[in-house]
Design an enzyme around this catalytic site. Structure first.
Site, short mmCIF file in Angstrom:
data_model
loop_
_atom_site.label_atom_id
_atom_site.label_comp_id
_atom_site.label_asym_id
_atom_site.label_seq_id
_atom_site.Cartn_x
_atom_site.Cartn_y
_atom_site.Cartn_z
N ASP A 1 -121.40 -43.01 -78.46
CA ASP A 1 -122.38 -42.02 -79.03
C ASP A 1 -122.36 -40.80 -78.14
OD1 ASP A 1 -123.18 -43.42 -81.31
OD2 ASP A 1 -124.82 -44.52 -80.11
N TYR B 1 -119.91 -53.27 -71.39
CA TYR B 1 -120.81 -52.14 -71.03
C TYR B 1 -121.62 -52.39 -69.79
CZ TYR B 1 -120.23 -49.88 -75.65
OH TYR B 1 -119.54 -49.34 -76.60
#
Length: 271
Positions: free
Chosen positions: A58, A130
């Site tokens: 994003d 992540y």
């Protein structure tokens, strides 16, 4: 590319600072990593290039490890072979330098890998990892790479809650609504907070992630760390499958895509 011309498929490994990009994926009226990469590759290889990424990040999210694939009529080879056989066109080292010279300092191409024609950067990936970075003191040099939390949360409680999250597979409560995914099931294999100087890093690994999932999980775990959500409460949040029950999404600046793994045969250079 001429019809009938032989195509070669390559994986490209890269890293990028996401602050000034509207995510990875090409979109109208907004600059993306994929767009600048496609333009640079098309310029250097002198033919239209369309990359396909291992996933989508994003707006504002960073990646220290990211893969994409593309097809081209150009044979990319290691430099010593390119010197011995100039008809093989372009060497990898030369190509990396040329693309990096065009792409700007916020994106860095690391290498190209010749792969089989059916290798796929997204569908062949077996796991994604992540990190989310939290700091406790205001630091202007970390503003674009971390989330500032004034009071240190209860790390032990957050790690207990993270263990609870790993026992579930349906993460609808942590996903953006109206996404076009066929399932909200994911298999998380690591979810852990690690303390470091003046902050925390949340590590999470799964076979796949939903849109906004990591930032929503971090926001919810921070609620546990502040004492406003119990361990039993996080079970209820997950079982509700309702995004409004989970915590707020934390800012994108602290999020990094750090590792994509593939089967050995996928990244093994094509003979």
């Amino acid at each position: 590319m001429d019809e009938g011309q032989q195509k070669h498929r390559y994986f490209i490994e890269l890293a990028y600072k996401g602050t000034n990009f509207h995510g990875w994926q090409v979109q109208p009226n907004a600059i993306s990593v994929q767009e600048v990469l496609n333009k640079a590759l098309s310029t250097v290889l002198r033919e239209p290039i369309e990359t396909l990424g291992c996933g989508r990040t994003d707006t504002g999210v960073h990646a220290t490890n990211f893969f994409a694939h593309f097809d081209t009529s150009i044979a990319i080879v290691v430099d010593h072979l390119a010197k011995e056989k100039p008809e093989l066109a372009m060497g990898e080292f030369r190509l990396v330098k040329a693309v990096n010279a065009l792409i700007g300092y916020e994106v860095a191409v690391k290498r190209f890998i010749a792969v089989k024609q059916d290798a796929h950067a997204r569908f062949d990936a077996t796991s994604r990892s992540y990190e989310y970075h939290v700091v406790f003191e205001k630091d202007p040099f970390k503003r674009e790479f971390s989330h500032h939390v004034t009071n240190k949360p209860d790390v032990a409680a957050m790690n207990e809650a993270a263990k609870v999250i790993m026992t579930y597979t349906d993460f609808s409560c942590f996903s953006k609504s109206n996404t076009q995914t066929f399932t909200n099931n994911c298999k998380i294999t690591r979810a852990e907070w690690v303390e470091q100087a003046n902050g925390l890093v949340f590590h999470i690994t799964a076979d796949r992630f939903l849109r906004n999932m990591v930032r929503a999980i971090v926001g919810t775990l921070l609620e546990v760390g502040k004492g406003t959500l119990s361990i039993d409460g996080i079970r209820k949040v997950i079982e509700s499958k309702n995004r409004s029950k989970a915590g707020e999404s934390v800012p994108a600046a602290g999020l990094f895509l750090t590792e994509i793994t593939y089967p050995e045969e996928t990244l093994k250079s094509k003979s």
